[in-house]
Design a protein around this motif. Structure first.
Motif, PDB file in Angstrom:
ATOM      1  N   ASP A  37       0.702  -1.104  -0.111  1.00 17.38           N
ATOM      2  CA  ASP A  37       0.032  -0.089   0.016  1.00 17.38           C
ATOM      3  C   ASP A  37       0.772   1.278   0.033  1.00 17.38           C
ATOM      4  OD1 ASP A  37      -2.257   1.768   0.404  1.00 17.38           O
ATOM      5  OD2 ASP A  37      -3.249   0.149   1.295  1.00 17.38           O
ATOM      6  N   PHE A  38       0.641   2.293  -0.857  1.00 17.57           N
ATOM      7  CA  PHE A  38       1.273   3.513  -0.730  1.00 17.57           C
ATOM      8  C   PHE A  38       0.346   4.553  -1.501  1.00 17.57           C
ATOM      9  CE2 PHE A  38       1.641   1.457  -5.085  1.00 17.57           C
ATOM     10  CZ  PHE A  38       1.870   2.418  -6.022  1.00 17.57           C
ATOM     11  N   PHE A  39       0.671   5.811  -1.150  1.00 18.76           N
ATOM     12  CA  PHE A  39       0.071   7.004  -1.520  1.00 18.76           C
ATOM     13  C   PHE A  39       0.547   8.134  -1.528  1.00 18.76           C
ATOM     14  CE2 PHE A  39      -1.868   6.018   2.833  1.00 18.76           C
ATOM     15  CZ  PHE A  39      -1.410   6.802   3.479  1.00 18.76           C
ATOM     16  N   THR A  40       0.134   9.422  -2.224  1.00 17.73           N
ATOM     17  CA  THR A  40       0.606  10.599  -2.236  1.00 17.73           C
ATOM     18  C   THR A  40       0.503  11.308  -0.797  1.00 17.73           C
ATOM     19  OG1 THR A  40      -1.686  11.326  -2.846  1.00 17.73           O
ATOM     20  CG2 THR A  40       0.192  10.837  -4.462  1.00 17.73           C
ATOM     21  N   PRO A  41       1.159  12.411  -0.475  1.00 18.44           N
ATOM     22  CA  PRO A  41       1.007  13.019   0.709  1.00 18.44           C
ATOM     23  C   PRO A  41      -0.320  13.527   1.300  1.00 18.44           C
ATOM     24  CG  PRO A  41       2.831  13.844  -0.662  1.00 18.44           C
ATOM     25  CD  PRO A  41       2.164  13.212  -1.552  1.00 18.44           C
ATOM     26  N   ARG A  58       4.507   8.371   8.949  1.00 19.77           N
ATOM     27  CA  ARG A  58       3.776   7.610  10.188  1.00 19.77           C
ATOM     28  C   ARG A  58       2.515   6.838   9.399  1.00 19.77           C
ATOM     29  NH1 ARG A  58       2.517  11.317  14.266  1.00 19.77           N
ATOM     30  NH2 ARG A  58       1.772   9.689  15.546  1.00 19.77           N
ATOM     31  N   ILE A  59       1.558   7.726   8.776  1.00 16.86           N
ATOM     32  CA  ILE A  59       0.108   7.558   8.457  1.00 16.86           C
ATOM     33  C   ILE A  59       0.433   6.556   7.277  1.00 16.86           C
ATOM     34  CG2 ILE A  59      -1.830   8.475   7.368  1.00 16.86           C
ATOM     35  CD1 ILE A  59      -1.003  11.196   8.809  1.00 16.86           C
ATOM     36  N   ALA A  60       1.429   6.665   6.425  1.00 19.51           N
ATOM     37  CA  ALA A  60       1.517   5.617   5.164  1.00 19.51           C
ATOM     38  C   ALA A  60       1.798   4.075   5.810  1.00 19.51           C
ATOM     39  CB  ALA A  60       2.404   6.137   4.381  1.00 19.51           C
ATOM     40  N   ALA A  61       2.780   4.247   7.171  1.00 21.06           N
ATOM     41  CA  ALA A  61       2.890   2.852   7.262  1.00 21.06           C
ATOM     42  C   ALA A  61       1.913   2.259   8.094  1.00 21.06           C
ATOM     43  CB  ALA A  61       4.210   2.878   8.329  1.00 21.06           C
ATOM     44  N   TRP A 105       4.904  -9.018  10.156  1.00 25.70           N
ATOM     45  CA  TRP A 105       6.412  -9.359  10.588  1.00 25.70           C
ATOM     46  C   TRP A 105       7.400  -8.630  10.030  1.00 25.70           C
ATOM     47  CZ3 TRP A 105       7.081 -15.580  10.873  1.00 25.70           C
ATOM     48  CH2 TRP A 105       6.126 -15.891  12.315  1.00 25.70           C
ATOM     49  N   ALA A 106       7.192  -8.376   8.779  1.00 21.88           N
ATOM     50  CA  ALA A 106       8.438  -7.688   8.026  1.00 21.88           C
ATOM     51  C   ALA A 106       7.771  -6.894   7.144  1.00 21.88           C
ATOM     52  CB  ALA A 106       9.425  -8.701   7.470  1.00 21.88           C
ATOM     53  N   ALA A 107       8.663  -5.761   6.737  1.00 23.95           N
ATOM     54  CA  ALA A 107       8.149  -4.736   5.671  1.00 23.95           C
ATOM     55  C   ALA A 107       9.315  -4.330   5.007  1.00 23.95           C
ATOM     56  CB  ALA A 107       7.412  -3.601   6.313  1.00 23.95           C
ATOM     57  N   VAL A 108       9.148  -3.876   3.794  1.00 25.81           N
ATOM     58  CA  VAL A 108      10.050  -2.916   2.700  1.00 25.81           C
ATOM     59  C   VAL A 108       9.539  -1.758   2.575  1.00 25.81           C
ATOM     60  CG1 VAL A 108      11.494  -4.984   2.245  1.00 25.81           C
ATOM     61  CG2 VAL A 108       9.552  -4.330   0.742  1.00 25.81           C
ATOM     62  N   ASN A 109      10.295  -0.572   2.296  1.00 21.99           N
ATOM     63  CA  ASN A 109       9.720   0.730   1.941  1.00 21.99           C
ATOM     64  C   ASN A 109       9.348   0.696   0.328  1.00 21.99           C
ATOM     65  OD1 ASN A 109      10.000   2.290   4.376  1.00 21.99           O
ATOM     66  ND2 ASN A 109      12.145   1.609   4.146  1.00 21.99           N
ATOM     67  N   LEU A 110       8.448   1.541   0.043  1.00 23.30           N
ATOM     68  CA  LEU A 110       8.064   1.941  -1.392  1.00 23.30           C
ATOM     69  C   LEU A 110       7.999   3.275  -1.435  1.00 23.30           C
ATOM     70  CD1 LEU A 110       5.235  -0.657  -1.932  1.00 23.30           C
ATOM     71  CD2 LEU A 110       7.436  -0.996  -2.583  1.00 23.30           C
ATOM     72  N   LEU A 111       9.159   3.869  -2.385  1.00 24.57           N
ATOM     73  CA  LEU A 111       9.199   5.307  -2.250  1.00 24.57           C
ATOM     74  C   LEU A 111       9.409   5.934  -3.601  1.00 24.57           C
ATOM     75  CD1 LEU A 111       9.714   8.088  -0.512  1.00 24.57           C
ATOM     76  CD2 LEU A 111      12.281   7.398  -0.895  1.00 24.57           C
ATOM     77  N   ALA A 112       8.542   6.892  -3.979  1.00 26.44           N
ATOM     78  CA  ALA A 112       8.725   7.524  -5.341  1.00 26.44           C
ATOM     79  C   ALA A 112       9.040   8.930  -4.843  1.00 26.44           C
ATOM     80  CB  ALA A 112       7.520   7.470  -6.362  1.00 26.44           C
TER      81      ALA A 112
END
Length: 335
Positions: free
Chosen positions: A72-76, A86-89, A104-111
């Motif tokens: 899950d990811f989104f714009t500001p 914090r909110i996106a996580a 258990w585990a997560a990786v970041n998604l960043l644009a």
């Protein structure tokens, strides 16, 4: 850096930037119809595309363990980079909690627009995401980044759930109460924040709060039907649950909790395009009775990192309606 407003770099904000629900329904239905090559029966899919649009995929490992996976990811949604992280996580982790699982585990998604926004802001976004994930007991390591004119952030998360103690959208049974674990209104407040810069601390903290405790309490109470309320609004997610379960969900409008400033924001016209698209999508599936137009918009308000909608009662959280045998409309709103 303090003068930069992240929300001004995005066409939409938070979960309101999702593809409209009707278009997404058609897209997913096409994928489900075309199918694909068979996969190994050693890892049977318990929840996938044909489950009514659940919040995550679930694959069984054995009789007591199943993997939950989501992204899950989104714009500001806010201007403060740390709070956006914090909110996106919390929103990404919520997909696991919405299935009754433990992340258990997560990786970041960043644009990131490297030419227009300092990388120091990106570091703050990542720090916010890491802090919330660690508060959830979830490890964060690495991820993937791309250059993009519009900033986006989120996480891909893997968790664990017991196959017999899952929450899923197609398990709602008549006679059960409906519980909602966070107040609505983040959509109209985020729209006001984007336009005026006004900060709503209560909304920020509600969006950044984990759904962990509510999920654990629901599973312990024997509840097996649930979803989280995000970009499609309460009515959109209620419709998806009713459709998947073959029931009608009755929502008592007066019992639905709202953030303190939400009604004022609505009265002043701060309604996102996502909220209006939500209402346009569900209105043919909802019996509104005499519900006023403004109340309909709030019930369809596009939430970011909202609470859980559960078919069952959870102590400490408000009951907002009940599950009924399937009637003429999948969702009924009682004014």
């Amino acid at each position: 850096m303090t003068e930069l407003r992240l929300t001004q770099f995005a066409g939409g904000g938070g979960c309101a930037c999702k593809i409209p629900p009707g278009e997404l329904d058609d897209l997913v239905a096409t994928l489900a119809r075309t199918g694909g090559p068979p996969v190994s029966p050693a890892a049977p899919l318990l929840v996938g595309l044909d489950g009514g649009g659940d919040d995550a995929a679930v694959v069984r490992l054995d009789a007591e363990r199943a993997i939950v996976t989501t992204a899950d990811f989104f714009t500001p949604v806010v201007d403060d980079p740390y709070d956006w992280g914090r909110i996106a996580a919390a929103n990404a982790l919520s997909d696991v909690y919405a299935m009754g699982g433990t992340p258990w585990a997560a990786v970041n998604l960043l644009a990131w627009p490297r030419e227009t926004l300092p990388m120091e802001l990106a570091a703050e976004v990542l720090r916010g995401g890491r802090d919330v994930a660690h508060a959830a007991g979830c490890q964060v390591s690495g991820g993937h980044s791309v250059t993009d004119p519009e900033p986006k952030y989120g996480m891909s998360v893997v968790g664990m759930v017991h196959p017999d103690r899952m929450l899923r959208q197609d398990a709602a049974e008549p006679g059960r109460p409906l519980t909602l674990t966070k107040p609505l209104g983040s959509g109209v407040l985020n729209a006001r924040h984007k336009t005026t810069g006004t900060v709503f601390p209560e909304a920020v903290e509600v969006m950044a709060a984990l759904n962990r405790d509510a999920s654990l309490a629901a599973v312990d109470a024997g509840i097996r039907a649930g979803t989280d309320v995000t970009g499609f609004g309460l009515l959109g997610h209620a419709y998806k649950m009713a459709r998947a379960s073959g029931v009608t969900l009755a929502v008592d409008a007066a019992a639905v909790p709202y953030l303190a400033d939400a009604r004022a924001a609505l009265a002043d016209g701060f309604v996102s395009g996502g909220t209006r698209r939500n209402l346009g999508w569900v209105e043919s599936h909802v019996d509104f009775g005499n519900t006023p137009d403004g109340e309909r918009l709030l019930l369809a308000d596009a939430q970011t990192s909202g609470g859980l909608l559960l078919a069952g009662e959870v102590p400490g959280y408000p009951v907002i309606g009940e599950v009924l045998p399937r009637g003429e409309a999948p969702v009924v709103v009682r004014a």
